[in-house]
Design a protein around this motif. Structure first.
Motif, PDB file in Angstrom:
ATOM      1  N   ASP A 196       0.801  -1.228   0.000  1.00  0.00           N
ATOM      2  CA  ASP A 196       0.000   0.000   0.000  1.00  0.00           C
ATOM      3  C   ASP A 196       0.834   1.277   0.000  1.00  0.00           C
ATOM      4  OD1 ASP A 196       0.934   0.142   2.596  1.00  0.00           O
ATOM      5  OD2 ASP A 196      -1.037  -0.059   3.554  1.00  0.00           O
ATOM      6  N   PHE A 197       2.091   1.194  -0.442  1.00  0.00           N
ATOM      7  CA  PHE A 197       2.928   2.386  -0.584  1.00  0.00           C
ATOM      8  C   PHE A 197       3.954   2.124  -1.686  1.00  0.00           C
ATOM      9  CE2 PHE A 197       5.054  -0.381   2.359  1.00  0.00           C
ATOM     10  CZ  PHE A 197       6.402  -0.206   2.150  1.00  0.00           C
ATOM     11  N   ASP A 220      12.762   0.236  -8.506  1.00  0.00           N
ATOM     12  CA  ASP A 220      11.839   1.136  -7.812  1.00  0.00           C
ATOM     13  C   ASP A 220      10.423   0.805  -8.286  1.00  0.00           C
ATOM     14  OD1 ASP A 220      10.375   3.151  -6.686  1.00  0.00           O
ATOM     15  OD2 ASP A 220      11.324   4.764  -7.830  1.00  0.00           O
ATOM     16  N   ASP A 221      10.033   1.327  -9.431  1.00  0.00           N
ATOM     17  CA  ASP A 221       8.711   1.014  -9.990  1.00  0.00           C
ATOM     18  C   ASP A 221       8.886   0.104 -11.197  1.00  0.00           C
ATOM     19  OD1 ASP A 221       7.656   2.715  -8.114  1.00  0.00           O
ATOM     20  OD2 ASP A 221       7.541   4.416  -9.486  1.00  0.00           O
ATOM     21  N   THR A 222       8.091  -0.965 -11.259  1.00  0.00           N
ATOM     22  CA  THR A 222       8.230  -1.899 -12.376  1.00  0.00           C
ATOM     23  C   THR A 222       7.875  -1.245 -13.699  1.00  0.00           C
ATOM     24  OG1 THR A 222       7.685  -4.131 -13.139  1.00  0.00           O
ATOM     25  CG2 THR A 222       5.905  -2.851 -12.132  1.00  0.00           C
ATOM     26  N   PHE A 223       6.992  -0.238 -13.663  1.00  0.00           N
ATOM     27  CA  PHE A 223       6.753   0.654 -14.798  1.00  0.00           C
ATOM     28  C   PHE A 223       6.305   1.983 -14.210  1.00  0.00           C
ATOM     29  CE2 PHE A 223       2.843  -1.808 -14.205  1.00  0.00           C
ATOM     30  CZ  PHE A 223       1.884  -0.816 -14.086  1.00  0.00           C
ATOM     31  N   GLY A 271       4.547   1.189   5.281  1.00  0.00           N
ATOM     32  CA  GLY A 271       3.174   0.712   5.283  1.00  0.00           C
ATOM     33  C   GLY A 271       3.138  -0.800   5.295  1.00  0.00           C
ATOM     34  N   THR A 272       2.149  -1.362   4.638  1.00  0.00           N
ATOM     35  CA  THR A 272       1.994  -2.810   4.570  1.00  0.00           C
ATOM     36  C   THR A 272       2.675  -3.340   3.314  1.00  0.00           C
ATOM     37  OG1 THR A 272      -0.121  -2.710   5.721  1.00  0.00           O
ATOM     38  CG2 THR A 272       0.366  -4.725   4.504  1.00  0.00           C
ATOM     39  N   SER A 298       3.589   2.705 -11.308  1.00  0.00           N
ATOM     40  CA  SER A 298       3.069   1.440 -10.753  1.00  0.00           C
ATOM     41  C   SER A 298       3.155   1.400  -9.230  1.00  0.00           C
ATOM     42  CB  SER A 298       3.831   0.247 -11.330  1.00  0.00           C
ATOM     43  OG  SER A 298       5.179   0.262 -10.899  1.00  0.00           O
ATOM     44  N   LEU A 299       4.175   2.049  -8.666  1.00  0.00           N
ATOM     45  CA  LEU A 299       4.444   2.114  -7.224  1.00  0.00           C
ATOM     46  C   LEU A 299       4.946   0.795  -6.636  1.00  0.00           C
ATOM     47  CD1 LEU A 299       1.524   4.335  -5.862  1.00  0.00           C
ATOM     48  CD2 LEU A 299       3.765   5.017  -6.744  1.00  0.00           C
TER      49      LEU A 299
END
Length: 206
Positions: free
Chosen positions: A71-72, A94-97, A127-128, A100-101
């Motif tokens: 969730d982050f 970091d981000d897969t695209f 977060g989780t 995407s986060l």
């Protein structure tokens, strides 16, 4: 098997939770986790709340790790080594695209090799965490040999990768330098460079 850690027992590298089997998942909270002195920059970001896992490869093959569902904005790194200050970065993300986060890494692994997974939050977020991994065995590997440029660095590192692995090579110039081109098995001015490893390759970043 899903596990939930309120106070992460795997805050430190030396306390990495061991993942077992060819696939599985884990749920954890990293809000109270900290970053250790000398710890790598996961996904090339400073992070601040990292937790650690370890996994031993049962055979040669490909390891897939994802934080999808967290969730982050997560950071993810896969390493080999015997201490937090003596790690070889196999791959980090970091981000897969863009946007995407969540983070994903895919890497070739060798039988009986011990690998460490770090999960952190971009810019110190927490977060989780939802971590999932899956291993696919194979025996077909090709070597990628990369010569880093004068005045810069390249990720990922040289090594043995699963045949037909899709890699994204990034040349990172130091201050007062600029990237010019790739030479060797591939000639290109693209940076990042998308590469499918279908044979042994040698590349130099200039």
């Amino acid at each position: 098997l899903n596990l939930w850690y309120v106070n992460p027992t795997n805050d430190a590298f030396t306390s990495a939770i061991r993942l077992t089997g060819s696939s599985g998942s884990d749920i954890a909270l990293n809000g109270r986790a900290t970053k250790e002195p000398g710890e790598p920059l996961h996904g090339l970001n400073e992070g601040g709340h990292s937790i650690w896992y370890s996994w031993k490869a049962p055979a040669n093959g490909t390891l897939h790790v994802s934080t999808q569902g967290s969730d982050f904005d997560t950071l993810l790194g896969l390493y080999a080594g015997d201490s937090v200050t003596n790690l070889t970065t196999i791959i980090s993300n970091d981000d897969t695209f863009p946007g995407s986060l969540y983070s994903v890494v895919n890497a070739s692994v060798k039988k009986d090799g011990v690998y460490y997974v770090a999960v952190d939050g971009f810019g110190g977020q927490s977060g989780t965490i939802k971590l999932a991994f899956n291993f696919t065995p194979t025996d077909d590997f090709f070597n990628l040999s990369i010569t880093a440029p004068l005045g810069g660095s390249v990720t990922p590192a040289s090594g043995a990768y699963l045949a037909n692995t899709n890699l994204v090579l990034v040349a990172m110039p130091d201050m007062d330098y600029e990237f010019v081109k790739w030479t060797g098995s591939v000639s290109s001015t693209a940076n990042p460079l998308n590469l499918t490893l279908s044979s042994p390759m040698t590349l130099t970043a200039q």
